[in-house]
Design a protein around this motif. Structure first.
Motif, PDB file in Angstrom:
ATOM      1  N   LYS A  81       0.831  -1.204   0.000  1.00 34.07           N
ATOM      2  CA  LYS A  81       0.000   0.000   0.000  1.00 34.07           C
ATOM      3  C   LYS A  81       0.867   1.257   0.000  1.00 34.07           C
ATOM      4  O   LYS A  81       0.581   2.240  -0.691  1.00 34.07           O
ATOM      5  N   ALA A  82       1.952   1.224   0.761  1.00 33.19           N
ATOM      6  CA  ALA A  82       2.834   2.384   0.871  1.00 33.19           C
ATOM      7  C   ALA A  82       3.613   2.638  -0.422  1.00 33.19           C
ATOM      8  O   ALA A  82       3.925   3.792  -0.742  1.00 33.19           O
ATOM      9  N   LYS A  83       3.926   1.578  -1.173  1.00 33.58           N
ATOM     10  CA  LYS A  83       4.775   1.707  -2.353  1.00 33.58           C
ATOM     11  C   LYS A  83       4.007   1.790  -3.675  1.00 33.58           C
ATOM     12  O   LYS A  83       4.599   2.105  -4.711  1.00 33.58           O
ATOM     13  N   ALA A  84       2.705   1.511  -3.660  1.00 32.15           N
ATOM     14  CA  ALA A  84       1.962   1.305  -4.903  1.00 32.15           C
ATOM     15  C   ALA A  84       1.673   2.587  -5.668  1.00 32.15           C
ATOM     16  O   ALA A  84       1.336   2.538  -6.857  1.00 32.15           O
ATOM     17  N   GLY A  85       1.768   3.734  -5.013  1.00 31.24           N
ATOM     18  CA  GLY A  85       1.461   4.976  -5.705  1.00 31.24           C
ATOM     19  C   GLY A  85      -0.017   5.082  -6.019  1.00 31.24           C
ATOM     20  O   GLY A  85      -0.874   4.701  -5.220  1.00 31.24           O
ATOM     21  N   ILE A  86      -0.339   5.552  -7.227  1.00 32.21           N
ATOM     22  CA  ILE A  86      -1.726   5.827  -7.573  1.00 32.21           C
ATOM     23  C   ILE A  86      -2.472   4.586  -8.064  1.00 32.21           C
ATOM     24  O   ILE A  86      -3.686   4.603  -8.205  1.00 32.21           O
ATOM     25  N   LYS A  87      -1.758   3.504  -8.307  1.00 30.43           N
ATOM     26  CA  LYS A  87      -2.428   2.323  -8.850  1.00 30.43           C
ATOM     27  C   LYS A  87      -3.429   1.756  -7.845  1.00 30.43           C
ATOM     28  O   LYS A  87      -3.314   1.942  -6.624  1.00 30.43           O
ATOM     29  N   LYS A  88      -4.439   1.072  -8.348  1.00 28.94           N
ATOM     30  CA  LYS A  88      -5.416   0.402  -7.490  1.00 28.94           C
ATOM     31  C   LYS A  88      -4.748  -0.733  -6.727  1.00 28.94           C
ATOM     32  O   LYS A  88      -3.859  -1.411  -7.251  1.00 28.94           O
ATOM     33  N   VAL A  89      -5.218  -0.967  -5.510  1.00 30.92           N
ATOM     34  CA  VAL A  89      -4.699  -2.065  -4.701  1.00 30.92           C
ATOM     35  C   VAL A  89      -5.868  -2.762  -4.007  1.00 30.92           C
ATOM     36  O   VAL A  89      -6.677  -2.110  -3.338  1.00 30.92           O
ATOM     37  N   THR A  90      -5.968  -4.072  -4.187  1.00 20.74           N
ATOM     38  CA  THR A  90      -6.876  -4.895  -3.396  1.00 20.74           C
ATOM     39  C   THR A  90      -6.027  -5.773  -2.482  1.00 20.74           C
ATOM     40  O   THR A  90      -5.109  -6.448  -2.948  1.00 20.74           O
ATOM     41  N   LEU A  91      -6.336  -5.725  -1.203  1.00 24.58           N
ATOM     42  CA  LEU A  91      -5.558  -6.476  -0.213  1.00 24.58           C
ATOM     43  C   LEU A  91      -6.464  -7.424   0.547  1.00 24.58           C
ATOM     44  O   LEU A  91      -7.443  -6.997   1.160  1.00 24.58           O
ATOM     45  N   GLU A  92      -6.151  -8.708   0.482  1.00 23.95           N
ATOM     46  CA  GLU A  92      -6.825  -9.709   1.305  1.00 23.95           C
ATOM     47  C   GLU A  92      -5.800 -10.187   2.329  1.00 23.95           C
ATOM     48  O   GLU A  92      -4.876 -10.933   1.992  1.00 23.95           O
ATOM     49  N   LEU A  93      -5.961  -9.750   3.577  1.00 26.54           N
ATOM     50  CA  LEU A  93      -4.915  -9.933   4.573  1.00 26.54           C
ATOM     51  C   LEU A  93      -5.341 -10.902   5.666  1.00 26.54           C
ATOM     52  O   LEU A  93      -6.068 -11.842   5.409  1.00 26.54           O
ATOM     53  N   GLY A  94      -4.905 -10.688   6.883  1.00 31.47           N
ATOM     54  CA  GLY A  94      -5.068 -11.691   7.923  1.00 31.47           C
ATOM     55  C   GLY A  94      -6.313 -11.538   8.763  1.00 31.47           C
ATOM     56  O   GLY A  94      -7.131 -10.651   8.568  1.00 31.47           O
ATOM     57  N   SER A  95      -6.423 -12.427   9.752  1.00 34.90           N
ATOM     58  CA  SER A  95      -7.541 -12.369  10.690  1.00 34.90           C
ATOM     59  C   SER A  95      -7.230 -13.272  11.882  1.00 34.90           C
ATOM     60  O   SER A  95      -6.296 -14.076  11.848  1.00 34.90           O
ATOM     61  N   ASN A  96      -8.025 -13.096  12.933  1.00 30.46           N
ATOM     62  CA  ASN A  96      -8.042 -14.045  14.050  1.00 30.46           C
ATOM     63  C   ASN A  96      -9.502 -14.394  14.317  1.00 30.46           C
ATOM     64  O   ASN A  96     -10.044 -14.138  15.379  1.00 30.46           O
ATOM     65  N   SER A  97     -10.128 -14.970  13.307  1.00 32.45           N
ATOM     66  CA  SER A  97     -11.584 -15.093  13.237  1.00 32.45           C
ATOM     67  C   SER A  97     -12.196 -15.765  14.465  1.00 32.45           C
ATOM     68  O   SER A  97     -11.638 -16.719  15.020  1.00 32.45           O
ATOM     69  N   ALA A  98     -13.360 -15.247  14.841  1.00 32.68           N
ATOM     70  CA  ALA A  98     -14.060 -15.722  16.033  1.00 32.68           C
ATOM     71  C   ALA A  98     -15.362 -16.413  15.675  1.00 32.68           C
ATOM     72  O   ALA A  98     -16.070 -16.006  14.746  1.00 32.68           O
TER      73      ALA A  98
ATOM     74  N   SER B 184      -7.657  -6.382   8.076  1.00 38.09           N
ATOM     75  CA  SER B 184      -7.934  -7.544   7.224  1.00 38.09           C
ATOM     76  C   SER B 184      -7.968  -7.202   5.744  1.00 38.09           C
ATOM     77  O   SER B 184      -8.084  -8.102   4.914  1.00 38.09           O
ATOM     78  N   GLY B 185      -7.865  -5.911   5.406  1.00 40.17           N
ATOM     79  CA  GLY B 185      -7.685  -5.603   3.998  1.00 40.17           C
ATOM     80  C   GLY B 185      -8.625  -4.561   3.437  1.00 40.17           C
ATOM     81  O   GLY B 185      -9.421  -3.937   4.146  1.00 40.17           O
ATOM     82  N   THR B 186      -8.513  -4.375   2.118  1.00 41.87           N
ATOM     83  CA  THR B 186      -9.343  -3.432   1.376  1.00 41.87           C
ATOM     84  C   THR B 186      -9.824  -4.087   0.092  1.00 41.87           C
ATOM     85  O   THR B 186      -9.121  -4.896  -0.503  1.00 41.87           O
ATOM     86  N   GLY B 187     -11.041  -3.744  -0.335  1.00 42.22           N
ATOM     87  CA  GLY B 187     -11.590  -4.314  -1.556  1.00 42.22           C
ATOM     88  C   GLY B 187     -12.268  -5.650  -1.292  1.00 42.22           C
ATOM     89  O   GLY B 187     -12.245  -6.174  -0.172  1.00 42.22           O
ATOM     90  N   ARG B 188     -12.878  -6.186  -2.322  1.00 42.78           N
ATOM     91  CA  ARG B 188     -13.597  -7.456  -2.219  1.00 42.78           C
ATOM     92  C   ARG B 188     -13.235  -8.358  -3.388  1.00 42.78           C
ATOM     93  O   ARG B 188     -13.027  -7.906  -4.512  1.00 42.78           O
ATOM     94  N   GLU B 189     -13.176  -9.660  -3.096  1.00 37.97           N
ATOM     95  CA  GLU B 189     -13.010 -10.665  -4.136  1.00 37.97           C
ATOM     96  C   GLU B 189     -14.302 -11.444  -4.317  1.00 37.97           C
ATOM     97  O   GLU B 189     -15.280 -11.213  -3.616  1.00 37.97           O
ATOM     98  N   GLY B 190     -14.263 -12.425  -5.239  1.00 38.52           N
ATOM     99  CA  GLY B 190     -15.461 -13.029  -5.794  1.00 38.52           C
ATOM    100  C   GLY B 190     -15.552 -12.469  -7.200  1.00 38.52           C
ATOM    101  O   GLY B 190     -15.401 -11.240  -7.391  1.00 38.52           O
ATOM    102  N   PRO B 191     -15.754 -13.304  -8.232  1.00 35.70           N
ATOM    103  CA  PRO B 191     -15.617 -12.836  -9.610  1.00 35.70           C
ATOM    104  C   PRO B 191     -16.333 -11.534  -9.939  1.00 35.70           C
ATOM    105  O   PRO B 191     -15.746 -10.635 -10.540  1.00 35.70           O
ATOM    106  N   ARG B 192     -17.595 -11.397  -9.541  1.00 32.04           N
ATOM    107  CA  ARG B 192     -18.318 -10.156  -9.865  1.00 32.04           C
ATOM    108  C   ARG B 192     -17.623  -8.946  -9.252  1.00 32.04           C
ATOM    109  O   ARG B 192     -17.447  -7.907  -9.901  1.00 32.04           O
ATOM    110  N   PHE B 193     -17.204  -9.074  -8.013  1.00 31.52           N
ATOM    111  CA  PHE B 193     -16.678  -7.936  -7.269  1.00 31.52           C
ATOM    112  C   PHE B 193     -15.243  -7.637  -7.676  1.00 31.52           C
ATOM    113  O   PHE B 193     -14.829  -6.474  -7.721  1.00 31.52           O
ATOM    114  N   ALA B 194     -14.477  -8.683  -8.010  1.00 31.19           N
ATOM    115  CA  ALA B 194     -13.118  -8.475  -8.500  1.00 31.19           C
ATOM    116  C   ALA B 194     -13.143  -7.824  -9.878  1.00 31.19           C
ATOM    117  O   ALA B 194     -12.304  -6.958 -10.176  1.00 31.19           O
TER     118      ALA B 194
END
Length: 472
Positions: A235-252, A447-457
């Motif tokens: 995120k810090a290095k990407a500049g103006i390009k779009k970024v989708t991040l699917e990151l971590g969790s400690n799900s409950a 846990s991230g930004t953006g959404r995955e799943g074909p329609r949303f990606a």
């Protein structure tokens, strides 16, 4: 020895890396690695392919993706064996991933055929009288896809499939521990009819290959699944390009006083220990209402004791190896730290090489590393609570917010949890580890930004262009 695919050709780069089986350390295969210069060549090739990919018809894009689904099904057993070998994934779960991936490409094919736009009612504005127009989605450009080791087939599909559906060329960097599955995907995409310029496969370290991709002005979007620390760096290095991040969790998972315990226990066992807990939405915390704690605890611990650890080729194995011994050592260290702080091991806790036993901890709290951080291993903490308000507050007291689950027979309790839990997805009467590939998937907070799943990606991988005709 596996080559890389750059500029429409298989390339022997002259530098190589061994891919080892995490269960027994045996050599699975050797793969070429890319330098920063070769990565730039792959990016340049993808950049030159933008017009070719953009002008593929919706029918052609849909057909390529349908063909891909059929090829995955054809080679399902070979792919499952490869997942088992390079990722240490239990063969039962490896077959499941292959099946899901075929379905995932079908969903992407559907999106390729329906990609369009909609009419804009310009005359709803006083100044829009006698004007007609619409908006339409266009491909954003080169997609840089950086994928993890834990689902080396399906999480590649979640990036590659939508990119093809959107009409975008791809530079794919798989995890260095599991590049062979991505190599197979590349072979199958070419067999499915994807233009050779549409995909580039580069393997190497994040510091070399990944950084080159992230910092390139020719890549329009980075889609990354992996650790929060790397995601923040991207995120810090990407500049103006779009970024989708699917990151971590400690799900409950919440097991409320009105829950069906016999139904909840097997869900929680699978949710906590499938793929050795190396799942972003693996259950790490189970909160049980104090009135049902003893009942749940007895059944859950007995079920974990009855599960099988060890060889991932065994059809009945629930917990196989972790991806690398250093990761198993880290998780073991967190267990020992928690015990020194008052936690009690109800079952498991022992490690041999990459194999860490399915582990259940009691007497834990939110201040412990084992609860607060993402374990990404076969460890779950079980804790009591008194009220629904209390447990929602405790679940939310986290830097993560990917998915959560609640077991309850009361619809008002369910909707209260839905509205107040700070997560990207709430699973009612199911584990937070539940996912089907067409649903919107992603999180909040770290846990991230953006959404995955074909329609949303596909929406993330396209830009809107607005059109207006002045008919005055």
């Amino acid at each position: 020895m596996k080559k890389l695919f750059i500029g429409g050709q298989w390339v022997d780069t002259g530098t190589y890396m061994d891919v080892l089986n995490p269960y027994d350390g045996s050599l699975v295969d050797t793969v070429c690695t890319a330098s920063a210069e070769l990565t730039k060549q792959a990016i340049d090739a993808a950049f030159e392919a933008r017009e070719t990919m953009k002008h593929l018809s919706a029918a052609r894009r849909g057909k390529i993706l349908d063909n891909m689904a059929a090829l995955i099904e054809r080679d399902k057993e070979e792919i499952a064996a490869l997942l088992c070998a390079e990722a240490g994934k239990g063969i039962m779960f490896a077959r499941g991933e292959a099946g899901r991936t075929g379905e995932n490409f079908k969903f992407a094919a559907d999106e390729a055929r329906r990609l369009g736009g909609e009419l804009v009612p310009y005359d709803a504005s006083e100044s829009g009288t006698n004007r007609f127009g619409y908006f339409k989605r266009y491909p954003i450009g080169v997609i840089g896809a950086i994928t993890p080791f834990n689902f080396p087939l399906n999480l590649v599909a979640h990036k590659v499939g939508p990119a093809i559906a959107a009409g975008c060329p791809i530079v794919l960097k798989p995890a260095s521990t599991t590049p062979l599955t991505a190599h197979k995907v590349t072979e199958l995409l070419l067999e499915a009819g994807l233009p050779a310029c549409g995909i580039n496969l580069v393997v190497g370290s994040g510091s070399v290959v990944g950084n080159t991709m992230v910092e390139s002005d020719k890549i329009a979007m980075i889609t990354f699944t992996g650790s929060p620390s790397v995601g923040l760096d991207i995120k810090a290095k990407a500049g103006i390009k779009k970024v989708t991040l699917e990151l971590g969790s400690n799900s409950a998972a919440i097991v409320h006083e009105d829950a069906d315990i016999r139904y909840a226990v097997p869900k929680c066992v699978i949710g906590a220990f499938a793929n050795s807990g190396q799942v972003c939405i693996s259950i790490q915390r189970i909160y049980i209402h104090e009135s049902r704690y003893d009942e749940f605890r007895t059944m859950f611990v007995d079920a974990v004791k009855a599960s099988r650890n060890g060889d991932p080729k065994d059809e009945k194995t629930l917990v196989g190896p972790m991806i690398e011994e250093r990761e198993a050592v880290r998780a073991e260290g967190w267990i020992k730290e928690a015990v020194s702080q008052g936690a009690v091991v109800a079952v498991g806790g022992h490690r041999k090489g990459t194999l860490l036993e399915a582990t259940v901890l009691e007497n834990t709290n939110e201040n412990m590393t084992i609860v607060r951080e993402e374990v990404f291993g076969p460890v779950v903490c079980i804790m009591k609570y008194k009220t629904l308000d209390e447990v929602i507050e405790r679940v939310n007291d986290s830097q993560f917010g990917l998915q959560a689950g609640i077991f309850t027979d009361n619809i008002q309790n369910a909707f209260k949890a839905i509205d107040r839990l700070e997560v990207g997805g709430v699973m009612i009467n199911d584990m937070p580890t539940f996912r089907v590939d067409q649903m919107p998937y992603g999180g909040v907070k770290l846990s991230g930004t953006g959404r995955e799943g074909p329609r949303f990606a596909v929406e993330e991988m396209t830009e809107l262009k607005t059109v207006m005709f002045n008919l005055n």
